[in-house]
Design an enzyme around this catalytic site. Structure first.
Site, PDB file in Angstrom:
ATOM      1  N   ASP A  22       0.866  -1.162   0.000  1.00 22.60           N
ATOM      2  CA  ASP A  22       0.000   0.000   0.000  1.00 22.60           C
ATOM      3  C   ASP A  22       0.913   1.225   0.000  1.00 22.60           C
ATOM      4  OD1 ASP A  22       0.905   0.335   2.603  1.00 22.60           O
ATOM      5  OD2 ASP A  22      -1.066   0.142   3.536  1.00 22.60           O
ATOM      6  N   HIS A  23       0.343   2.415   0.166  1.00 25.01           N
ATOM      7  CA  HIS A  23       1.124   3.646   0.121  1.00 25.01           C
ATOM      8  C   HIS A  23       2.155   3.729   1.247  1.00 25.01           C
ATOM      9  CE1 HIS A  23      -2.530   4.215   2.464  1.00 25.01           C
ATOM     10  NE2 HIS A  23      -1.854   5.098   3.197  1.00 25.01           N
ATOM     11  N   CYS A  74       2.891  -3.174   4.184  1.00 21.74           N
ATOM     12  CA  CYS A  74       2.073  -2.031   4.574  1.00 21.74           C
ATOM     13  C   CYS A  74       2.777  -1.377   5.757  1.00 21.74           C
ATOM     14  CB  CYS A  74       0.630  -2.425   4.895  1.00 21.74           C
ATOM     15  SG  CYS A  74       0.404  -3.473   6.350  1.00 21.74           S
ATOM     16  N   GLY A  75       2.163  -0.411   6.387  1.00 22.24           N
ATOM     17  CA  GLY A  75       2.823   0.309   7.462  1.00 22.24           C
ATOM     18  C   GLY A  75       3.308  -0.581   8.584  1.00 22.24           C
ATOM     19  N   THR A  76       2.415  -1.390   9.141  1.00 27.41           N
ATOM     20  CA  THR A  76       2.779  -2.276  10.254  1.00 27.41           C
ATOM     21  C   THR A  76       2.939  -3.723   9.825  1.00 27.41           C
ATOM     22  OG1 THR A  76       0.488  -2.782  10.809  1.00 27.41           O
ATOM     23  CG2 THR A  76       1.492  -0.850  11.905  1.00 27.41           C
ATOM     24  N   GLY A  79      -2.188  -5.432   8.761  1.00 23.30           N
ATOM     25  CA  GLY A  79      -3.333  -5.435   7.844  1.00 23.30           C
ATOM     26  C   GLY A  79      -3.118  -6.359   6.656  1.00 23.30           C
ATOM     27  N   HIS A 107       8.778 -24.344   9.077  1.00 17.60           N
ATOM     28  CA  HIS A 107       7.671 -24.984   9.790  1.00 17.60           C
ATOM     29  C   HIS A 107       6.309 -24.753   9.154  1.00 17.60           C
ATOM     30  CE1 HIS A 107       9.977 -25.165  13.883  1.00 17.60           C
ATOM     31  NE2 HIS A 107      10.665 -25.672  12.877  1.00 17.60           N
ATOM     32  N   HIS A 143       4.591 -30.877  10.559  1.00 16.33           N
ATOM     33  CA  HIS A 143       4.317 -29.580   9.944  1.00 16.33           C
ATOM     34  C   HIS A 143       3.338 -29.721   8.784  1.00 16.33           C
ATOM     35  CE1 HIS A 143       7.193 -27.799  12.556  1.00 16.33           C
ATOM     36  NE2 HIS A 143       8.215 -28.451  12.023  1.00 16.33           N
TER      37      HIS A 143
END
Length: 152
Positions: A22-23, A74-76, A79, A107, A143
């Site tokens: 994203d931006h 994205c920023g964090t 999302g 895993h 797994h």
């Protein structure tokens, strides 16, 4: 977009996979594109605010279709992780370290790496991406069993 055979090799110029942001993840996406052979699915600017679920869905579609890998930013990273993991067959992992990247490939057989554009330094992101693409799934039965449960 028609994509030819995707190969996973750091040592060649073959495409490793797809990348989208994203931006708020745009600057880190551009940095990584200069370091790795990736197909850019957008966004194309940090100036226009866009909705991250649109890019997570677009990248997920290509990763599944091409049986490839992807990077979302994205920023964090939260999302994009949530949005990508809503797609059956996608195993997106938000990674802050090279250890995170190695473990999620070993895993979880993650096929999408998610990065926090505003909290990950470019050189750290470069190392995380390298480890993500170089690490193979362990293939251990425990797994495999757990991964099968994710798509039920």
């Amino acid at each position: 977009m028609k994509v030819k055979s995707l190969k996973h090799s750091k040592k060649t110029n073959h495409i490793l996979g797809f990348i989208a942001s994203d931006h708020r993840g745009y600057a880190l996406k551009e940095f990584l594109k200069a370091k790795f052979p990736l197909i850019d699915l957008g966004t194309n600017s940090c100036d226009k605010k866009v909705d991250y679920p649109d890019y997570a869905k677009k990248l997920s579609k290509y990763v599944l279709k091409e049986k490839s890998f992807g990077i979302l930013i994205c920023g964090t990273g939260i999302g994009m992780s949530i949005a990508a993991n809503r797609n059956k067959g996608i195993r997106a992992a938000l990674c802050h370290t090279t250890t995170d990247a190695a473990i999620t490939r070993l895993h979880n057989d993650a096929n999408v790496l998610v990065l926090a554009g505003e909290y990950t330094k470019p050189k750290d992101a470069e190392k995380i991406v390298e480890v993500f693409f170089e690490t193979k799934f362990s293939g251990e039965e425990r797994h495999k069993r757990r991964i099968k449960k994710l798509d039920k």
